[in-house]
Design a protein around this motif. Structure first.
Motif, PDB file in Angstrom:
ATOM      1  N   VAL A 216      40.169  73.524   9.971  1.00 59.10           N
ATOM      2  CA  VAL A 216      40.253  72.990  11.211  1.00 59.10           C
ATOM      3  C   VAL A 216      39.902  74.034  12.408  1.00 59.10           C
ATOM      4  CG1 VAL A 216      41.269  71.976  13.215  1.00 59.10           C
ATOM      5  CG2 VAL A 216      41.703  70.941  11.103  1.00 59.10           C
ATOM      6  N   ALA A 217      38.788  73.675  13.151  1.00 60.67           N
ATOM      7  CA  ALA A 217      38.582  74.941  14.439  1.00 60.67           C
ATOM      8  C   ALA A 217      39.027  74.519  15.731  1.00 60.67           C
ATOM      9  CB  ALA A 217      36.980  75.243  14.103  1.00 60.67           C
ATOM     10  N   TYR A 218      39.316  75.443  16.495  1.00 62.35           N
ATOM     11  CA  TYR A 218      39.670  75.090  17.933  1.00 62.35           C
ATOM     12  C   TYR A 218      38.991  76.186  18.780  1.00 62.35           C
ATOM     13  CZ  TYR A 218      43.735  72.968  15.677  1.00 62.35           C
ATOM     14  OH  TYR A 218      44.473  72.114  14.818  1.00 62.35           O
ATOM     15  N   ASP A 219      38.911  75.835  19.816  1.00 64.64           N
ATOM     16  CA  ASP A 219      38.367  76.766  21.076  1.00 64.64           C
ATOM     17  C   ASP A 219      39.476  77.609  21.419  1.00 64.64           C
ATOM     18  OD1 ASP A 219      38.121  77.504  23.978  1.00 64.64           O
ATOM     19  OD2 ASP A 219      36.057  77.092  23.276  1.00 64.64           O
ATOM     20  N   ALA A 220      39.154  79.256  21.316  1.00 65.31           N
ATOM     21  CA  ALA A 220      40.145  80.395  21.390  1.00 65.31           C
ATOM     22  C   ALA A 220      40.852  79.952  22.980  1.00 65.31           C
ATOM     23  CB  ALA A 220      39.875  81.451  20.909  1.00 65.31           C
ATOM     24  N   TYR A 230      37.181  68.774   5.617  1.00 63.00           N
ATOM     25  CA  TYR A 230      37.879  68.298   4.666  1.00 63.00           C
ATOM     26  C   TYR A 230      37.613  69.152   3.207  1.00 63.00           C
ATOM     27  CZ  TYR A 230      40.575  64.987   1.643  1.00 63.00           C
ATOM     28  OH  TYR A 230      41.398  64.599   0.755  1.00 63.00           O
ATOM     29  N   ARG A 231      38.863  69.373   2.547  1.00 62.65           N
ATOM     30  CA  ARG A 231      38.528  69.930   1.169  1.00 62.65           C
ATOM     31  C   ARG A 231      38.101  71.519   1.212  1.00 62.65           C
ATOM     32  NH1 ARG A 231      38.297  66.953  -3.533  1.00 62.65           N
ATOM     33  NH2 ARG A 231      38.571  64.865  -3.293  1.00 62.65           N
ATOM     34  N   HIS A 232      38.257  72.077   2.233  1.00 63.90           N
ATOM     35  CA  HIS A 232      38.032  73.496   2.325  1.00 63.90           C
ATOM     36  C   HIS A 232      39.167  74.230   2.622  1.00 63.90           C
ATOM     37  CE1 HIS A 232      33.942  71.833   2.585  1.00 63.90           C
ATOM     38  NE2 HIS A 232      33.367  72.706   2.211  1.00 63.90           N
ATOM     39  N   TYR A 233      38.825  75.546   2.298  1.00 59.58           N
ATOM     40  CA  TYR A 233      40.023  76.594   2.442  1.00 59.58           C
ATOM     41  C   TYR A 233      39.604  77.549   3.595  1.00 59.58           C
ATOM     42  CZ  TYR A 233      41.465  75.093  -2.263  1.00 59.58           C
ATOM     43  OH  TYR A 233      41.801  74.303  -3.458  1.00 59.58           O
TER      44      TYR A 233
END
Length: 450
Positions: A216-220, A230-233
């Protein structure tokens, strides 16, 4: 005389009656000891012969009952100073060389703190984040209401705090809360974080029948969720606006013969998949075992420019930044390891490192010739295992800590810590800090291994 002779005969007969049951079976054919059903032994074991070093000092710390607890940081060692949580839950600083107390700070602090850029960032038992400098001066405090936080990490100019599905970002200089978010309740957040070019990345594990990772990515700056894959490290690497993440293929591709590692190339800003890399190999099918993945049987890690792929009977090295479709590896080794040995994803002294989760021992495969060397387990099972530079430290269940040379496995010294309750070992300069049963032991290292 006759009476005297009779008395002597009677005495002799009485003595014989007493001693006869105690005699061996050669005297009493009808008497025998009960035999054991099984009787075997092993008088041989690995004796560790090394000089015994006595601690320079000892200091009591707060005790964590569960060594696997999320909050179990009771000491750190940095720049010649040891920062420790005392039994009264105040933070203290000790001079590593002498154990002399330098200062104290706070009350009701939790066993969770970290050191970064000259400051200590820690948690109170009520869930507030605090910052003090290395002289014990309070810088700021921020009430996050995260009393069960599991990690504190400073990345760049931001301090991140994780607690389950929660993630908080605090300005490292001012202590101002930037944002605090929480994810879907069906997730469990890990402590793995990355911050690159204004994007914060975290992995979550789905709490379902099949627990798979989501990246998951968020704006810093705002904490706004940007995307999810999904399914990624966590990424192996981030470069030029792209991140490279291994994809979990569980129940998607479980061919036991034609195997592969799938690495997705993802836009850091948008999460869009821009491409993929496939590192393929084949193995001989074993119907008694079936499909296996992870660890030595299907995983990868990046070390500089080298991508290492563990492929069961072999492991291979690729030039990561010069990828070609279905390209051949630059080098392949026979992975001559035991079933219970697990790669640590680390190369030291040109050795691939493995850990045996069955007996807590250590193995290293020499990249120069493929030879596998195993460290003898010592007199008793290993409780704690650490490596600093070219020295291995093993804390045993009998309370002894042994130091070995990483290259030769030669025993270097022994410390009698007194208890099997070892925690991770610390080091600053020429001082080793042994954490054992609620106390710190300061050990001056021999000049040959400093």
């Amino acid at each position: 005389m006759l009476h005297l002779r009779i008395r002597k005969i009677v005495s002799a007969v009485a003595a014989a009656a007493i001693l006869l049951p105690l005699a061996g079976s050669w005297l009493v054919p009808n008497a025998s000891a009960e035999p054991a059903e099984v009787s075997t032994g092993n008088p041989y074991y690995t004796k560790v012969s090394a000089p015994v070093i006595k601690p320079l000092w000892s200091f009591p710390t707060a005790t964590v009952k569960d060594p696997q607890a999320k909050q179990a940081v009771t000491a750190l060692a940095e720049n010649g100073t040891v920062f420790a949580l005392q039994k009264n839950y105040r933070l203290t600083a000790l001079k590593a060389a002498t154990g002399k107390k330098l200062w104290e700070y706070g009350n009701g602090l939790a066993p969770l703190f970290t050191y970064s850029s000259g400051n200590i960032y820690g948690l109170t038992q009520k869930g507030a984040l605090y910052a003090v400098n290395q002289n014990g001066k309070k810088l700021w405090s921020a009430d996050l209401a995260l009393p069960n936080a599991s990690s504190i990490q400073r990345i760049g100019e931001t301090v991140y705090v994780t607690q389950g599905i929660y993630l908080a970002a605090v300005d490292a200089a001012s202590g101002k809360l930037k944002w605090k978010v929480n994810e879907n309740s069906s997730y469990y957040g890990t402590d793995s974080l990355a911050d690159s070019d204004g994007v914060v990345l975290r992995t979550y594990i789905g709490e379902s029948v099949i627990s798979l990772s989501s990246l998951v990515a968020y704006d810093a700056q705002t904490g706004k969720k940007l995307w999810e894959q999904y399914r990624h490290y966590m990424p192996l690497a981030i470069k030029d606006g792209l991140l490279y993440s291994e994809k979990n293929l569980a129940m998607l591709d479980e061919d036991p013969v034609n195997r592969k590692i799938h690495i997705s190339v993802i836009s850091l800003k948008t999460g869009q998949i821009k491409g993929e890399r496939l590192y393929r190999w084949t193995v001989k099918a074993d119907p008694d075992i079936g499909f296996r993945s992870g660890g030595a049987y299907g995983s990868s890690f990046l070390d500089g420019n080298n991508l290492y792929v563990f492929r069961g009977e072999t492991f291979a090295r690729y030039d990561f930044w010069n990828y070609t479709a279905d390209g051949k590896p630059e080098q392949v080794w026979q992975q001559s390891i035991l079933e219970s040995e697990y790669p640590l994803g680390k190369v030291l002294q040109q050795r691939m490192l493995y850990f045996n989760y069955s007996d807590q021992t250590f193995a290293a495969l020499k990249l120069a010739n493929g030879q596998v060397m195993r460290l003898s387990p010592g007199e008793n099972p290993t409780v704690q295992f650490d490596i600093f530079s070219s020295t291995i430290y093993t804390g045993q269940s009998d309370g002894l800590l042994h130091a070995y040379d990483l290259v030769s496995y030669k025993p270097l010294f022994t410390v009698n810590a007194g208890s099997r309750d070892f925690a991770s070992t610390l080091k600053t300069g020429n001082i080793l800090i042994v954490r054992n049963s609620g106390k710190l032991l300061g050990i001056k290292l021999p000049a040959s291994i400093q």
